[in-house]
Design a protein around this motif. Structure first.
Motif, PDB file in Angstrom:
ATOM      1  N   GLU A 168      21.751   2.122 -11.834  1.00  0.00           N
ATOM      2  CA  GLU A 168      20.464   1.279 -11.639  1.00  0.00           C
ATOM      3  C   GLU A 168      20.183   0.644 -10.425  1.00  0.00           C
ATOM      4  N   LYS A 169      21.281  -0.022  -9.863  1.00  0.00           N
ATOM      5  CA  LYS A 169      20.984  -0.624  -8.669  1.00  0.00           C
ATOM      6  C   LYS A 169      20.823   0.369  -7.540  1.00  0.00           C
ATOM      7  N   GLN A 170      21.588   1.538  -7.468  1.00  0.00           N
ATOM      8  CA  GLN A 170      21.449   2.455  -6.484  1.00  0.00           C
ATOM      9  C   GLN A 170      19.789   2.941  -6.461  1.00  0.00           C
ATOM     10  N   GLN A 171      19.349   3.218  -7.924  1.00  0.00           N
ATOM     11  CA  GLN A 171      17.944   3.846  -7.875  1.00  0.00           C
ATOM     12  C   GLN A 171      16.997   2.613  -7.207  1.00  0.00           C
ATOM     13  N   GLN A 172      17.077   1.311  -7.432  1.00  0.00           N
ATOM     14  CA  GLN A 172      16.334   0.411  -7.260  1.00  0.00           C
ATOM     15  C   GLN A 172      16.170   0.438  -5.487  1.00  0.00           C
ATOM     16  N   LEU A 173      17.508   0.513  -5.136  1.00  0.00           N
ATOM     17  CA  LEU A 173      17.596   0.499  -3.526  1.00  0.00           C
ATOM     18  C   LEU A 173      17.015   1.879  -2.958  1.00  0.00           C
ATOM     19  N   MET A 174      17.145   2.911  -3.668  1.00  0.00           N
ATOM     20  CA  MET A 174      16.279   4.063  -3.162  1.00  0.00           C
ATOM     21  C   MET A 174      14.969   4.037  -3.078  1.00  0.00           C
ATOM     22  N   ASP A 175      14.442   3.528  -4.215  1.00  0.00           N
ATOM     23  CA  ASP A 175      12.776   3.459  -4.512  1.00  0.00           C
ATOM     24  C   ASP A 175      12.581   2.440  -3.342  1.00  0.00           C
ATOM     25  N   LYS A 176      13.196   1.419  -3.158  1.00  0.00           N
ATOM     26  CA  LYS A 176      12.837   0.248  -2.038  1.00  0.00           C
ATOM     27  C   LYS A 176      12.760   1.136  -0.695  1.00  0.00           C
ATOM     28  N   PHE A 177      13.889   1.622  -0.392  1.00  0.00           N
ATOM     29  CA  PHE A 177      14.102   2.514   0.857  1.00  0.00           C
ATOM     30  C   PHE A 177      12.803   3.500   1.069  1.00  0.00           C
ATOM     31  N   ASN A 178      12.648   4.274   0.010  1.00  0.00           N
ATOM     32  CA  ASN A 178      11.506   5.414   0.130  1.00  0.00           C
ATOM     33  C   ASN A 178       9.925   4.589   0.381  1.00  0.00           C
ATOM     34  N   LYS A 179       9.932   3.591  -0.344  1.00  0.00           N
ATOM     35  CA  LYS A 179       8.867   2.745  -0.173  1.00  0.00           C
ATOM     36  C   LYS A 179       8.630   2.427   1.320  1.00  0.00           C
ATOM     37  N   ALA A 180       9.598   1.815   2.101  1.00  0.00           N
ATOM     38  CA  ALA A 180       9.611   1.513   3.306  1.00  0.00           C
ATOM     39  C   ALA A 180       9.201   2.638   4.188  1.00  0.00           C
ATOM     40  N   GLN A 181      10.074   3.369   4.116  1.00  0.00           N
ATOM     41  CA  GLN A 181       9.978   4.797   4.848  1.00  0.00           C
ATOM     42  C   GLN A 181       8.446   5.343   4.825  1.00  0.00           C
ATOM     43  N   GLN A 182       7.628   5.518   3.533  1.00  0.00           N
ATOM     44  CA  GLN A 182       6.410   5.820   3.576  1.00  0.00           C
ATOM     45  C   GLN A 182       5.593   4.850   4.285  1.00  0.00           C
ATOM     46  N   ALA A 183       5.786   3.717   4.271  1.00  0.00           N
ATOM     47  CA  ALA A 183       4.984   2.478   5.000  1.00  0.00           C
ATOM     48  C   ALA A 183       5.078   2.708   6.378  1.00  0.00           C
ATOM     49  N   ALA A 184       6.467   2.875   6.728  1.00  0.00           N
ATOM     50  CA  ALA A 184       6.651   3.134   8.163  1.00  0.00           C
ATOM     51  C   ALA A 184       6.149   4.426   8.825  1.00  0.00           C
ATOM     52  N   GLY A 185       5.945   5.511   8.125  1.00  0.00           N
ATOM     53  CA  GLY A 185       5.368   6.659   8.437  1.00  0.00           C
ATOM     54  C   GLY A 185       3.649   6.697   8.350  1.00  0.00           C
ATOM     55  N   LYS A 186       3.271   5.874   7.557  1.00  0.00           N
ATOM     56  CA  LYS A 186       1.682   5.574   7.748  1.00  0.00           C
ATOM     57  C   LYS A 186       1.504   4.581   8.935  1.00  0.00           C
ATOM     58  N   ALA A 187       1.943   3.816   9.078  1.00  0.00           N
ATOM     59  CA  ALA A 187       2.036   3.024  10.411  1.00  0.00           C
ATOM     60  C   ALA A 187       1.981   3.900  11.563  1.00  0.00           C
ATOM     61  N   GLN A 188       2.909   4.520  11.464  1.00  0.00           N
ATOM     62  CA  GLN A 188       3.205   5.383  12.656  1.00  0.00           C
ATOM     63  C   GLN A 188       1.857   6.565  13.039  1.00  0.00           C
ATOM     64  N   GLN A 189       1.384   6.794  11.921  1.00  0.00           N
ATOM     65  CA  GLN A 189       0.256   7.753  12.002  1.00  0.00           C
ATOM     66  C   GLN A 189      -0.873   7.040  12.424  1.00  0.00           C
ATOM     67  N   LYS A 190      -1.096   5.709  11.845  1.00  0.00           N
ATOM     68  CA  LYS A 190      -2.300   5.108  12.477  1.00  0.00           C
ATOM     69  C   LYS A 190      -2.249   4.799  13.792  1.00  0.00           C
ATOM     70  N   MET A 191      -0.861   4.534  14.460  1.00  0.00           N
ATOM     71  CA  MET A 191      -0.620   4.251  15.910  1.00  0.00           C
ATOM     72  C   MET A 191      -1.049   5.689  16.624  1.00  0.00           C
ATOM     73  N   GLN A 192      -0.559   6.854  16.057  1.00  0.00           N
ATOM     74  CA  GLN A 192      -0.715   7.901  16.657  1.00  0.00           C
ATOM     75  C   GLN A 192      -2.334   8.410  16.767  1.00  0.00           C
ATOM     76  N   GLN A 193      -3.269   7.997  15.657  1.00  0.00           N
ATOM     77  CA  GLN A 193      -4.542   8.230  15.636  1.00  0.00           C
ATOM     78  C   GLN A 193      -5.203   7.252  16.612  1.00  0.00           C
ATOM     79  N   LYS A 194      -4.864   6.072  16.905  1.00  0.00           N
ATOM     80  CA  LYS A 194      -5.364   5.150  17.722  1.00  0.00           C
ATOM     81  C   LYS A 194      -5.312   5.641  19.129  1.00  0.00           C
ATOM     82  N   THR A 195      -3.970   6.185  19.357  1.00  0.00           N
ATOM     83  CA  THR A 195      -3.795   6.517  20.733  1.00  0.00           C
ATOM     84  C   THR A 195      -4.675   7.950  21.024  1.00  0.00           C
ATOM     85  N   LYS A 196      -4.958   8.661  20.029  1.00  0.00           N
ATOM     86  CA  LYS A 196      -5.341  10.105  20.225  1.00  0.00           C
ATOM     87  C   LYS A 196      -7.160   9.943  20.303  1.00  0.00           C
TER      88      LYS A 196
END
Length: 157
Positions: free
Chosen positions: A118-146
């Motif tokens: 259960e705890k492993q799954q919670q941590l994986m979900d939290k990690f995946n959400k953080a990864q998605q947020a980081a990916g979106k932030a990176q895309q926004k930065m790339q769009q701004k520079t383009k």
């Protein structure tokens, strides 16, 4: 003179290659490496050595570890090529870390594996959400520079 030199070269080459004939492998090695039997004697010695090391590692494993290895191999075979490439890249990044960093990651992974499912799954979900947020932030930065910068006005010079 040429014959002596040729004999010395052949002798030194055979000593350096350290190749083993199929008949020189023990019965257990032959059993594990059976699929290589026909071409064994023609394989490069480095490949023979790697295969022998792998066979002996396999023979030293207890049945539980063997079963885990089979399951991991089957999962690997089912992965699509892009996912395999990503995993290989991550592995290569791991190999680039110094020994202390590798140890820290291994220790962290061991602690993670000891957690309840259960705890492993919670941590994986939290990690995946953080990864998605980081990916979106990176895309926004790339769009701004383009985005095109406004053209410069030609001044009266």
């Amino acid at each position: 003179m040429c014959r002596i030199m040729l004999a010395m070269i052949l002798l030194s080459t055979s000593l350096l290659t350290n190749a083993a004939q199929w008949s020189q492998l023990n019965a257990k090695e032959q059993q594990v490496l059976q699929q290589f039997a026909k071409q064994w004697d023609n394989l490069p010695s480095a490949q023979q050595e790697k295969l022998r090391l792998g066979a002996n590692r396999w023979l030293d494993m207890d049945p539980g570890k063997r079963k885990d290895m089979i399951n991991r191999f089957e999962r690997w075979q089912k992965l699509d090529p892009q996912k395999k490439l990503e995993l290989k890249q991550k592995f290569n990044q791991f190999k680039q870390l110094d020994k202390a960093q590798q140890k820290q990651l291994r220790d962290t992974h061991q602690r993670f594996k000891k957690l309840p499912q259960e705890k492993q799954q919670q941590l994986m979900d939290k990690f995946n959400k953080a990864q998605q947020a980081a990916g979106k932030a990176q895309q926004k930065m790339q769009q701004k520079t383009k985005q095109k910068k406004p053209p410069r006005r030609k001044g009266n010079r």
